[in-house]
Design an enzyme around this catalytic site. Sequence first.
Site, PDB file in Angstrom:
ATOM      1  N   GLY A  31       0.735  -1.196   0.088  1.00  0.00           N
ATOM      2  CA  GLY A  31      -0.104  -0.194  -0.062  1.00  0.00           C
ATOM      3  C   GLY A  31       1.001   1.182   0.145  1.00  0.00           C
ATOM      4  O   GLY A  31       2.122   1.276  -0.236  1.00  0.00           O
ATOM      5  N   ALA A  92      -3.681  -0.703   6.462  1.00  0.00           N
ATOM      6  CA  ALA A  92      -5.006  -1.284   6.831  1.00  0.00           C
ATOM      7  C   ALA A  92      -6.111  -0.347   5.820  1.00  0.00           C
ATOM      8  O   ALA A  92      -5.885   0.621   5.965  1.00  0.00           O
ATOM      9  CB  ALA A  92      -5.460  -1.581   8.382  1.00  0.00           C
ATOM     10  N   ASP A  93      -7.231  -1.006   5.762  1.00  0.00           N
ATOM     11  CA  ASP A  93      -8.254  -0.301   5.084  1.00  0.00           C
ATOM     12  C   ASP A  93      -9.266   0.583   6.134  1.00  0.00           C
ATOM     13  O   ASP A  93      -9.802   1.483   5.867  1.00  0.00           O
ATOM     14  CB  ASP A  93      -9.103  -1.059   3.966  1.00  0.00           C
ATOM     15  CG  ASP A  93      -8.135  -1.588   3.124  1.00  0.00           C
ATOM     16  OD1 ASP A  93      -7.875  -2.758   2.800  1.00  0.00           O
ATOM     17  OD2 ASP A  93      -7.361  -0.772   2.382  1.00  0.00           O
ATOM     18  N   GLY A 105      -7.531  -3.988   0.530  1.00  0.00           N
ATOM     19  CA  GLY A 105      -7.858  -2.747  -0.363  1.00  0.00           C
ATOM     20  C   GLY A 105      -6.821  -2.894  -1.496  1.00  0.00           C
ATOM     21  O   GLY A 105      -7.230  -2.547  -2.542  1.00  0.00           O
ATOM     22  N   GLU A 112       0.401 -10.753   2.849  1.00  0.00           N
ATOM     23  CA  GLU A 112       0.335  -9.894   4.116  1.00  0.00           C
ATOM     24  C   GLU A 112       0.030 -10.676   5.346  1.00  0.00           C
ATOM     25  O   GLU A 112       0.593 -10.773   6.345  1.00  0.00           O
ATOM     26  CB  GLU A 112      -0.823  -8.887   3.998  1.00  0.00           C
ATOM     27  CG  GLU A 112      -0.314  -7.755   2.996  1.00  0.00           C
ATOM     28  CD  GLU A 112      -1.503  -6.540   2.709  1.00  0.00           C
ATOM     29  OE1 GLU A 112      -2.632  -7.134   2.963  1.00  0.00           O
ATOM     30  OE2 GLU A 112      -1.069  -5.531   2.326  1.00  0.00           O
ATOM     31  N   LYS A 130      -8.892   5.694   8.745  1.00  0.00           N
ATOM     32  CA  LYS A 130      -9.235   4.329   8.820  1.00  0.00           C
ATOM     33  C   LYS A 130     -10.045   3.967   9.999  1.00  0.00           C
ATOM     34  O   LYS A 130     -10.522   2.936  10.260  1.00  0.00           O
ATOM     35  CB  LYS A 130      -7.940   3.487   8.504  1.00  0.00           C
ATOM     36  CG  LYS A 130      -6.922   3.925   7.507  1.00  0.00           C
ATOM     37  CD  LYS A 130      -7.290   3.847   6.384  1.00  0.00           C
ATOM     38  CE  LYS A 130      -6.414   4.141   5.167  1.00  0.00           C
ATOM     39  NZ  LYS A 130      -5.467   3.305   5.032  1.00  0.00           N
TER      40      LYS A 130
HETATM   41  O1  DER Z   1      -4.301  -4.066   0.820  1.00  0.00           O
HETATM   42  C1  DER Z   1      -4.188  -3.870   2.079  1.00  0.00           C
HETATM   43  O2  DER Z   1      -4.572  -4.296   3.152  1.00  0.00           O
HETATM   44  C2  DER Z   1      -2.806  -2.661   2.494  1.00  0.00           C
HETATM   45  O3  DER Z   1      -2.422  -2.808   3.517  1.00  0.00           O
HETATM   46  C3  DER Z   1      -3.804  -1.456   2.016  1.00  0.00           C
HETATM   47  O4  DER Z   1      -4.968  -1.492   1.693  1.00  0.00           O
HETATM   48  C4  DER Z   1      -3.561  -0.151   2.987  1.00  0.00           C
HETATM   49  O5  DER Z   1      -3.057   0.821   1.918  1.00  0.00           O
HETATM   50  P1  DER Z   1      -2.905   2.236   2.396  1.00  0.00           P
HETATM   51  O6  DER Z   1      -1.816   2.348   3.142  1.00  0.00           O
HETATM   52  O7  DER Z   1      -2.353   2.794   0.814  1.00  0.00           O
HETATM   53  O8  DER Z   1      -4.217   2.941   2.912  1.00  0.00           O
END
Ligand code: DER
Length: 241
Positions: A31, A92-93, A105, A112, A130
């Site tokens: 991400g 995380a999302d 996401g 992961e 988030k």
């Molecule tokens: O795919 C995931 O779970 C990622 O960690 C991610 O969605 C988080 O993305 P971001 O740091 O760009 O918000």
Amino acid sequence: EAIEEAKRAAARQAVADHFDPSFRYVGIGSGTTIIYVVDAIKETLSDEQKEMIVFVPTGYQSRSVIIKAGLRPTAFDSLLPHQVLDVAFDGADEVDEELNCIKGGGACLFQEKLVAERARKFICVADYRKDQARLLTGWPSIPIEVAPIAVWIVIAALKKLGSPNPVTRDGLLAKAGPMKTDQDFFIVDAPFPPLLTKKDVESGSDIDLSTVTAQHGDKEGKGGDLSLDKEASSKGVKASG
Ligand code: DER
């Protein structure tokens, strides 16, 4: 810019609190927030220390973040079976009050999870956007990685569990039809109403159950039934939208 600053601040705090240059194995998630985590880690390391630590990526994007930072990636499957990572950082999302997360996401959730499970500590770095009382408040659906051959069975089972419209994540402008993960699988995004927290369930708060999803199954806490009843599986499953 405020959001980027929030990501950077969260990343710096997470590294200050949970990273040590004496570490030898560090998991790196996927991400955009993770880029700030890697930058913050890099700032703490001398050239010699950079040589002593290996970073385990969670997909192609994660690997390129490590390499662009001038750090050493090592493939997850080159770790010895007993090798535990000192820490794994990821984004995380969505995160609820009990630190349950929605991930996926970025469609990297499979590796992961592999890396997070191998780490002594899993540090999830998420900016204020988030943070929600319940999951599925801001983020609309639960990402699930699925073998293409099983996708319609999973979609049918998710519908049976109450998801109104589980769909494969399409490539949109990048590709006609479903996108593929780093494992060459599909992602199904399953929308559900906000998930009850353990606190909701235990406090018996008088929430209108039609507006939430009981994530702990029925009152006895039995999980949701993902298996298809015989009729649906024998009839074959109609592809959904
Ligand atoms: O795919 C995931 O779970 C990622 O960690 C991610 O969605 C988080 O993305 P971001 O740091 O760009 O918000």
